[in-house]
Design a protein around this motif. Sequence first.
Motif, PDB file in Angstrom:
ATOM      1  N   TYR A 291       2.020  62.159  87.694  1.00 28.83           N
ATOM      2  CA  TYR A 291       2.982  61.050  87.589  1.00 28.83           C
ATOM      3  C   TYR A 291       2.563  59.844  88.423  1.00 28.83           C
ATOM      4  N   GLU A 292       1.432  59.934  89.110  1.00 31.20           N
ATOM      5  CA  GLU A 292       0.753  58.724  89.604  1.00 31.20           C
ATOM      6  C   GLU A 292      -0.284  58.454  88.535  1.00 31.20           C
ATOM      7  N   PRO A 293      -0.030  57.479  87.652  1.00 28.48           N
ATOM      8  CA  PRO A 293      -0.776  57.415  86.385  1.00 28.48           C
ATOM      9  C   PRO A 293      -2.259  57.105  86.514  1.00 28.48           C
ATOM     10  N   LYS A 294      -2.689  56.581  87.655  1.00 26.44           N
ATOM     11  CA  LYS A 294      -4.112  56.259  87.815  1.00 26.44           C
ATOM     12  C   LYS A 294      -4.863  57.313  88.612  1.00 26.44           C
ATOM     13  N   CYS A 295      -4.229  58.459  88.829  1.00 29.01           N
ATOM     14  CA  CYS A 295      -4.873  59.554  89.562  1.00 29.01           C
ATOM     15  C   CYS A 295      -6.110  60.050  88.802  1.00 29.01           C
ATOM     16  N   VAL A 296      -7.194  60.254  89.514  1.00 28.38           N
ATOM     17  CA  VAL A 296      -8.403  60.839  88.920  1.00 28.38           C
ATOM     18  C   VAL A 296      -8.822  62.083  89.697  1.00 28.38           C
ATOM     19  N   GLY A 297      -9.471  63.013  89.014  1.00 34.44           N
ATOM     20  CA  GLY A 297     -10.169  64.108  89.673  1.00 34.44           C
ATOM     21  C   GLY A 297     -11.637  63.728  89.819  1.00 34.44           C
ATOM     22  N   PHE A 298     -12.424  64.637  90.408  1.00 29.19           N
ATOM     23  CA  PHE A 298     -13.842  64.320  90.635  1.00 29.19           C
ATOM     24  C   PHE A 298     -14.726  65.527  90.299  1.00 29.19           C
ATOM     25  N   VAL A 299     -15.932  65.236  89.821  1.00 25.77           N
ATOM     26  CA  VAL A 299     -17.000  66.234  89.778  1.00 25.77           C
ATOM     27  C   VAL A 299     -18.156  65.675  90.600  1.00 25.77           C
ATOM     28  N   LEU A 300     -18.596  66.436  91.605  1.00 24.20           N
ATOM     29  CA  LEU A 300     -19.718  66.028  92.465  1.00 24.20           C
ATOM     30  C   LEU A 300     -20.945  66.817  92.032  1.00 24.20           C
ATOM     31  N   ASP A 301     -21.996  66.102  91.640  1.00 22.69           N
ATOM     32  CA  ASP A 301     -23.177  66.751  91.111  1.00 22.69           C
ATOM     33  C   ASP A 301     -24.357  66.474  92.033  1.00 22.69           C
ATOM     34  N   GLY A 302     -24.698  67.453  92.850  1.00 27.44           N
ATOM     35  CA  GLY A 302     -25.840  67.345  93.749  1.00 27.44           C
ATOM     36  C   GLY A 302     -26.543  68.678  93.782  1.00 27.44           C
ATOM     37  N   GLU A 303     -26.746  69.181  94.986  1.00 23.89           N
ATOM     38  CA  GLU A 303     -27.329  70.505  95.188  1.00 23.89           C
ATOM     39  C   GLU A 303     -26.562  71.559  94.383  1.00 23.89           C
ATOM     40  N   LYS A 304     -25.233  71.414  94.360  1.00 18.80           N
ATOM     41  CA  LYS A 304     -24.346  72.221  93.518  1.00 18.80           C
ATOM     42  C   LYS A 304     -23.434  71.276  92.763  1.00 18.80           C
ATOM     43  N   ARG A 305     -22.743  71.836  91.768  1.00 14.63           N
ATOM     44  CA  ARG A 305     -21.797  71.025  91.003  1.00 14.63           C
ATOM     45  C   ARG A 305     -20.388  71.496  91.350  1.00 14.63           C
ATOM     46  N   ILE A 306     -19.638  70.593  91.980  1.00 16.75           N
ATOM     47  CA  ILE A 306     -18.307  70.936  92.483  1.00 16.75           C
ATOM     48  C   ILE A 306     -17.270  70.102  91.750  1.00 16.75           C
ATOM     49  N   GLY A 307     -16.281  70.777  91.161  1.00 14.45           N
ATOM     50  CA  GLY A 307     -15.188  70.073  90.502  1.00 14.45           C
ATOM     51  C   GLY A 307     -13.942  70.097  91.357  1.00 14.45           C
ATOM     52  N   TYR A 308     -13.158  69.036  91.296  1.00 15.98           N
ATOM     53  CA  TYR A 308     -11.881  68.931  92.008  1.00 15.98           C
ATOM     54  C   TYR A 308     -10.880  68.314  91.045  1.00 15.98           C
ATOM     55  N   THR A 309      -9.846  69.075  90.692  1.00 15.16           N
ATOM     56  CA  THR A 309      -8.927  68.590  89.655  1.00 15.16           C
ATOM     57  C   THR A 309      -8.058  67.433  90.122  1.00 15.16           C
ATOM     58  N   ALA A 310      -7.814  67.320  91.435  1.00 19.52           N
ATOM     59  CA  ALA A 310      -6.739  66.478  91.980  1.00 19.52           C
ATOM     60  C   ALA A 310      -5.402  66.977  91.428  1.00 19.52           C
ATOM     61  N   ASP A 311      -4.362  66.178  91.555  1.00 23.15           N
ATOM     62  CA  ASP A 311      -3.038  66.625  91.119  1.00 23.15           C
ATOM     63  C   ASP A 311      -2.887  66.467  89.610  1.00 23.15           C
ATOM     64  N   GLY A 312      -1.917  67.202  89.059  1.00 17.42           N
ATOM     65  CA  GLY A 312      -1.588  67.001  87.655  1.00 17.42           C
ATOM     66  C   GLY A 312      -1.523  68.291  86.879  1.00 17.42           C
ATOM     67  N   ALA A 313      -0.818  68.216  85.755  1.00 18.46           N
ATOM     68  CA  ALA A 313      -0.663  69.370  84.869  1.00 18.46           C
ATOM     69  C   ALA A 313      -1.932  69.566  84.036  1.00 18.46           C
ATOM     70  N   TYR A 314      -2.060  70.756  83.461  1.00 18.55           N
ATOM     71  CA  TYR A 314      -3.132  71.016  82.489  1.00 18.55           C
ATOM     72  C   TYR A 314      -2.860  70.238  81.203  1.00 18.55           C
ATOM     73  N   TYR A 315      -3.914  69.772  80.562  1.00 20.74           N
ATOM     74  CA  TYR A 315      -3.802  69.203  79.207  1.00 20.74           C
ATOM     75  C   TYR A 315      -4.951  69.766  78.386  1.00 20.74           C
ATOM     76  N   VAL A 316      -4.754  69.815  77.069  1.00 20.43           N
ATOM     77  CA  VAL A 316      -5.785  70.380  76.194  1.00 20.43           C
ATOM     78  C   VAL A 316      -7.068  69.558  76.333  1.00 20.43           C
ATOM     79  N   GLY A 317      -8.173  70.226  76.554  1.00 20.12           N
ATOM     80  CA  GLY A 317      -9.464  69.541  76.696  1.00 20.12           C
ATOM     81  C   GLY A 317      -9.830  69.236  78.133  1.00 20.12           C
ATOM     82  N   MET A 318      -8.926  69.538  79.067  1.00 22.89           N
ATOM     83  CA  MET A 318      -9.200  69.245  80.481  1.00 22.89           C
ATOM     84  C   MET A 318     -10.480  69.920  80.955  1.00 22.89           C
TER      85      MET A 318
END
Length: 255
Positions: free
Chosen positions: A146-173
């Motif tokens: 409900y903070e409409p500009k919220c983004v999650g992150f994927v960090l791609d370096g030595e390893k690949r780390i995903g961070y969803t941040a806040d928010g509900a699941y949606y199809v294709g997430m």
Amino acid sequence: MKIRFLGTGSGWGVMIRQERGTGGIWIEMKGRNDNEKIIIDPGPGFLLRAKEYGIDPSELTGVLISHTHTDHSEEANVAIEAMSLGHNGKFGSLLAGHNVLVSSDSFTQAVSEFHKNLPEHVVEMAPSSKASVGKIEVFATKTAHYEPKCVGFVLDGEKRIGYTADGAYYVGMGSFFENCDILIINNFLPRGLMMPGHMNTDMAAMLLAEAKPKKAVITHFGREILDAGPDNEAAFLQDITGIHVIAAEDEMEID
Ligand SMILES: [Zn+2]
């Protein structure tokens, strides 16, 4: 590669009483050359938790902020000062969602105009945009918060780390988080409880089924999931997905 949790709490009551910390997630990871040190979502307590856990914030090279809610951004300005001041000239990278950087009628920017001028790179992140911290590539992901500009992150370096941040699941997430070594999920609610714009454990299961990370960590717990027991929710997720799932605890370190 190292991940340390300076907090695993979320929501008003848990944050205000500091039942769980809210200091963010500290990541140390090799880019293709350098060892980058990144804080994601420095909420209340970032500096104090860092001191308590023997982390030196002046070694930061990247500050990533998903959205402007206080439990993610309250100590954004001091994190940026830690990263940038003390170097001759501008230093470090600030990657953040729109409302973190720009005020509007609905939101007050978390990062002041003064602090926006300190890093070497400031990048406003929107879903699918790309930036970097040193040689680590960072991709922004879409959220349903409900903070409409919220983004999650994927960090791609030595390893690949995903961070969803806040928010509900949606199809294709899950497509945003494919091939992650570790996926960090802000699992605010336990199974069976719904609140608009928030992830519960049933939704986390759907996300894991799509994304298929090598390992998952649930964190950012609200009152209800703390009562249900984050370990129970992690065990449920592991049972039905076959993916190794850990419930984060404050000060936890993943090597
Ligand atoms: Zn939020």
